[in-house]
Write a protein that holds these residues in place. Structure first.
Motif, PDB file in Angstrom:
ATOM      1  N   PHE A 159      64.709 -14.896  23.328  1.00 33.71           N
ATOM      2  CA  PHE A 159      65.905 -14.292  23.914  1.00 33.71           C
ATOM      3  C   PHE A 159      65.670 -12.826  24.270  1.00 33.71           C
ATOM      4  O   PHE A 159      66.271 -12.295  25.203  1.00 33.71           O
ATOM      5  CB  PHE A 159      67.088 -14.441  22.941  1.00 33.71           C
ATOM      6  CG  PHE A 159      68.417 -14.150  23.565  1.00 33.71           C
ATOM      7  CD1 PHE A 159      68.826 -14.811  24.704  1.00 33.71           C
ATOM      8  CD2 PHE A 159      69.264 -13.188  23.033  1.00 33.71           C
ATOM      9  CE1 PHE A 159      70.049 -14.537  25.302  1.00 33.71           C
ATOM     10  CE2 PHE A 159      70.485 -12.907  23.617  1.00 33.71           C
ATOM     11  CZ  PHE A 159      70.876 -13.588  24.752  1.00 33.71           C
ATOM     12  N   ASP A 202      74.401 -11.609  27.393  1.00 35.64           N
ATOM     13  CA  ASP A 202      75.726 -11.914  26.821  1.00 35.64           C
ATOM     14  C   ASP A 202      76.322 -13.152  27.485  1.00 35.64           C
ATOM     15  O   ASP A 202      76.919 -13.998  26.830  1.00 35.64           O
ATOM     16  CB  ASP A 202      76.678 -10.733  27.049  1.00 35.64           C
ATOM     17  CG  ASP A 202      76.455  -9.626  26.034  1.00 35.64           C
ATOM     18  OD1 ASP A 202      75.577  -9.790  25.167  1.00 35.64           O
ATOM     19  OD2 ASP A 202      77.164  -8.603  26.112  1.00 35.64           O
ATOM     20  N   ARG A 205      78.944 -18.635  15.566  1.00 38.01           N
ATOM     21  CA  ARG A 205      77.858 -17.701  15.905  1.00 38.01           C
ATOM     22  C   ARG A 205      77.615 -16.840  14.674  1.00 38.01           C
ATOM     23  O   ARG A 205      78.530 -16.147  14.206  1.00 38.01           O
ATOM     24  CB  ARG A 205      78.258 -16.835  17.103  1.00 38.01           C
ATOM     25  CG  ARG A 205      77.155 -15.874  17.491  1.00 38.01           C
ATOM     26  CD  ARG A 205      77.478 -15.160  18.779  1.00 38.01           C
ATOM     27  NE  ARG A 205      76.487 -14.163  19.113  1.00 38.01           N
ATOM     28  CZ  ARG A 205      76.766 -12.942  19.531  1.00 38.01           C
ATOM     29  NH1 ARG A 205      78.018 -12.567  19.695  1.00 38.01           N
ATOM     30  NH2 ARG A 205      75.800 -12.098  19.814  1.00 38.01           N
ATOM     31  N   ARG A 214      58.752 -24.064  19.527  1.00 39.79           N
ATOM     32  CA  ARG A 214      60.106 -23.839  20.083  1.00 39.79           C
ATOM     33  C   ARG A 214      60.575 -24.999  20.964  1.00 39.79           C
ATOM     34  O   ARG A 214      59.818 -25.926  21.197  1.00 39.79           O
ATOM     35  CB  ARG A 214      60.188 -22.513  20.842  1.00 39.79           C
ATOM     36  CG  ARG A 214      59.906 -21.306  19.962  1.00 39.79           C
ATOM     37  CD  ARG A 214      59.948 -20.005  20.728  1.00 39.79           C
ATOM     38  NE  ARG A 214      59.823 -18.865  19.829  1.00 39.79           N
ATOM     39  CZ  ARG A 214      58.689 -18.449  19.275  1.00 39.79           C
ATOM     40  NH1 ARG A 214      57.583 -19.087  19.521  1.00 39.79           N
ATOM     41  NH2 ARG A 214      58.676 -17.407  18.477  1.00 39.79           N
TER      42      ARG A 214
HETATM   43  N1  LIG Z   1      72.590  -9.900  25.146  1.00 40.16           N
HETATM   44  C1  LIG Z   1      72.639  -9.896  23.828  1.00 40.16           C
HETATM   45  N2  LIG Z   1      71.476  -9.843  23.138  1.00 40.16           N
HETATM   46  C2  LIG Z   1      71.528  -9.865  21.804  1.00 40.16           C
HETATM   47  C3  LIG Z   1      72.750  -9.929  21.101  1.00 40.16           C
HETATM   48  N3  LIG Z   1      72.477  -9.934  19.779  1.00 40.16           N
HETATM   49  C4  LIG Z   1      71.123  -9.875  19.662  1.00 40.16           C
HETATM   50  N4  LIG Z   1      70.538  -9.840  20.876  1.00 40.16           N
HETATM   51  C5  LIG Z   1      69.126  -9.760  21.221  1.00 40.16           C
HETATM   52  O1  LIG Z   1      68.465 -10.970  20.878  1.00 40.16           O
HETATM   53  C6  LIG Z   1      67.063 -10.668  20.771  1.00 40.16           C
HETATM   54  C7  LIG Z   1      66.473 -11.428  19.624  1.00 40.16           C
HETATM   55  O2  LIG Z   1      65.118 -11.208  19.616  1.00 40.16           O
HETATM   56  P1  LIG Z   1      64.131 -11.819  18.557  1.00 40.16           P
HETATM   57  O3  LIG Z   1      64.775 -11.802  17.191  1.00 40.16           O
HETATM   58  O4  LIG Z   1      62.814 -11.128  18.701  1.00 40.16           O
HETATM   59  O5  LIG Z   1      64.015 -13.347  18.890  1.00 40.16           O
HETATM   60  P2  LIG Z   1      63.621 -14.071  20.259  1.00 40.16           P
HETATM   61  O6  LIG Z   1      63.167 -13.117  21.313  1.00 40.16           O
HETATM   62  O7  LIG Z   1      64.760 -14.977  20.615  1.00 40.16           O
HETATM   63  O8  LIG Z   1      62.388 -14.921  19.798  1.00 40.16           O
HETATM   64  P3  LIG Z   1      62.344 -16.254  18.969  1.00 40.16           P
HETATM   65  O9  LIG Z   1      63.646 -16.390  18.228  1.00 40.16           O
HETATM   66  O10 LIG Z   1      61.199 -16.088  18.032  1.00 40.16           O
HETATM   67  O11 LIG Z   1      62.144 -17.365  19.933  1.00 40.16           O
HETATM   68  C8  LIG Z   1      66.951  -9.166  20.624  1.00 40.16           C
HETATM   69  O12 LIG Z   1      66.409  -8.649  21.836  1.00 40.16           O
HETATM   70  C9  LIG Z   1      68.389  -8.693  20.457  1.00 40.16           C
HETATM   71  O13 LIG Z   1      68.598  -7.434  21.056  1.00 40.16           O
HETATM   72  C10 LIG Z   1      73.971  -9.948  21.872  1.00 40.16           C
HETATM   73  O14 LIG Z   1      75.087  -9.993  21.338  1.00 40.16           O
HETATM   74  N5  LIG Z   1      73.852  -9.936  23.211  1.00 40.16           N
END
Ligand SMILES: Nc1nc2c(ncn2[C@@H]2O[C@H](COP(=O)(O)OP(=O)(O)OP(=O)(O)O)[C@@H](O)[C@H]2O)c(=O)[nH]1
Length: 304
Positions: A187, A200, A222, A297
């Motif tokens: 993400f 978002d 969530r 994944r």
């Molecule tokens: N747009 C948005 N991003 C969010 C929110 N909460 C968390 N994030 C983002 O989600 C991302 C999570 O990143 P990681 O924990 O590295 O996980 P990932 O990139 O999904 O990788 P894996 O889970 O290992 O597949 C981070 O970049 C956070 O900033 C939100 O409410 N909105």
């Protein structure tokens, strides 16, 4: 001639001031009398509430039933129990109930009344207030404190509360219960490439897409960031696995404005085992999720 204590209001020479003050109350003041044989009536009942709650003081002076019959079915036993307790222990009545008014609408009424033993039974002096607006506000705040603002789903607090309830039911009745943890894949890359706002939107539409595949009693929450949990009451692991696979495919098939297959999820499943605490069940589902991530994944892993 009844004693002055239980004399109906229409026969009492009340000072004008009392009547005017009572008329300003968003409710009413009353006397409730219970004779030794259990018959209830309101010798005294004044206040503007008699009008907006459509209560007829003259009829209720002889018999409380026309009012009691309009109490909501779910609240009636509790109110009657409060009256019985008050008779038995001479303690005040302090409770709330819904009264059905014209058109089938409900109003929430708070009642406080102090009992007094008299020769002919028990006599309460009390007050009823219409608290419908406060109750609606409390419900609004409760819903807010249980809701994730971005997706409109339940939040972690609500999930933990439901988990406790469902685990207790599952332990008591030996019914199946499954828990899924869902986490968006890469993400961070979506945010980095498309921007946080687009991220978002992905979270919000993903919530909507998943919700459409669920039953009413399932709870999708969530937990924070890009992590979701799905609580599935009365669902054995095999069913949860099939649902998880459907969710995974459904999510990957959506466009989200970035092309199919850009958004995928990894899902971990655990089925509740008798004696599991909430933390253990969550940990087992988390372990499965970790394996799903570890194995590449965009897949479902179900713990045994
Ligand atoms: N747009 C948005 N991003 C969010 C929110 N909460 C968390 N994030 C983002 O989600 C991302 C999570 O990143 P990681 O924990 O590295 O996980 P990932 O990139 O999904 O990788 P894996 O889970 O290992 O597949 C981070 O970049 C956070 O900033 C939100 O409410 N909105």
């Amino acid at each position: 001639m009844p004693s002055m204590d239980v004399m109906p209001c229409r026969e009492r020479p009340e000072p004008q001031l009392v009547l005017e003050l009572a008329d300003q109350l968003p409710g009413l003041i009353f006397q409730l009398h219970r004779s030794e044989d259990g018959h209830l009536h309101f010798p005294y009942l004044i206040g503007s509430g008699t009008r907006f709650l459509d209560l007829d003081p003259e009829a209720l002076a002889g018999d409380a039933r026309p009012a009691l019959e309009r109490i909501h079915d779910e609240d009636y036993p509790r109110l009657m129990a409060a009256i019985e307790r008050s008779v038995r222990w001479c303690t005040p009545i302090a409770t709330k109930f819904r009264l059905i008014i014209q058109g089938g609408q409900c109003r929430w009424i708070a009642v406080r009344a102090q009992p007094k033993r008299i020769e002919s039974g028990v006599l309460w002096h009390g007050m009823m207030l219409d608290i419908s607006e406060q109750v609606a506000e409390e419900e609004r705040l409760r819903a807010l404190s249980d809701t994730d603002a971005l997706t409109g789903l339940a939040n972690r607090r609500k999930l933990l509360q439901r988990l406790d309830e469902e685990i207790s039911l599952s332990n008591r009745h030996a019914t199946p219960l499954s828990l899924m943890m869902l986490d968006l894949d890469h993400f961070k890359a979506i945010n980095d490439t498309w921007g946080h706002l687009q991220g978002d939107e992905v979270l919000a539409s993903l919530a909507e897409h998943c919700q459409a595949l669920l039953r009413e009693e399932d709870l999708l929450a969530r937990l924070g960031g890009e992590e979701f949990a799905l609580l599935l009451p009365l669902t054995p692991r095999a069913h949860a696995e099939r649902l998880a696979e459907r969710l995974r495919q459904h999510i990957a098939a959506q466009d989200y404005g970035m092309g199919d297959g850009c958004v995928t999820v990894s899902i971990g499943i655990a089925e509740h085992r008798v004696g599991d605490t909430r933390d253990i069940l969550m940990k087992r589902a988390d372990d499965s999720l970790y394996q799903a991530k570890h194995q590449g994944r965009n897949r479902v892993v179900s713990g045994h």
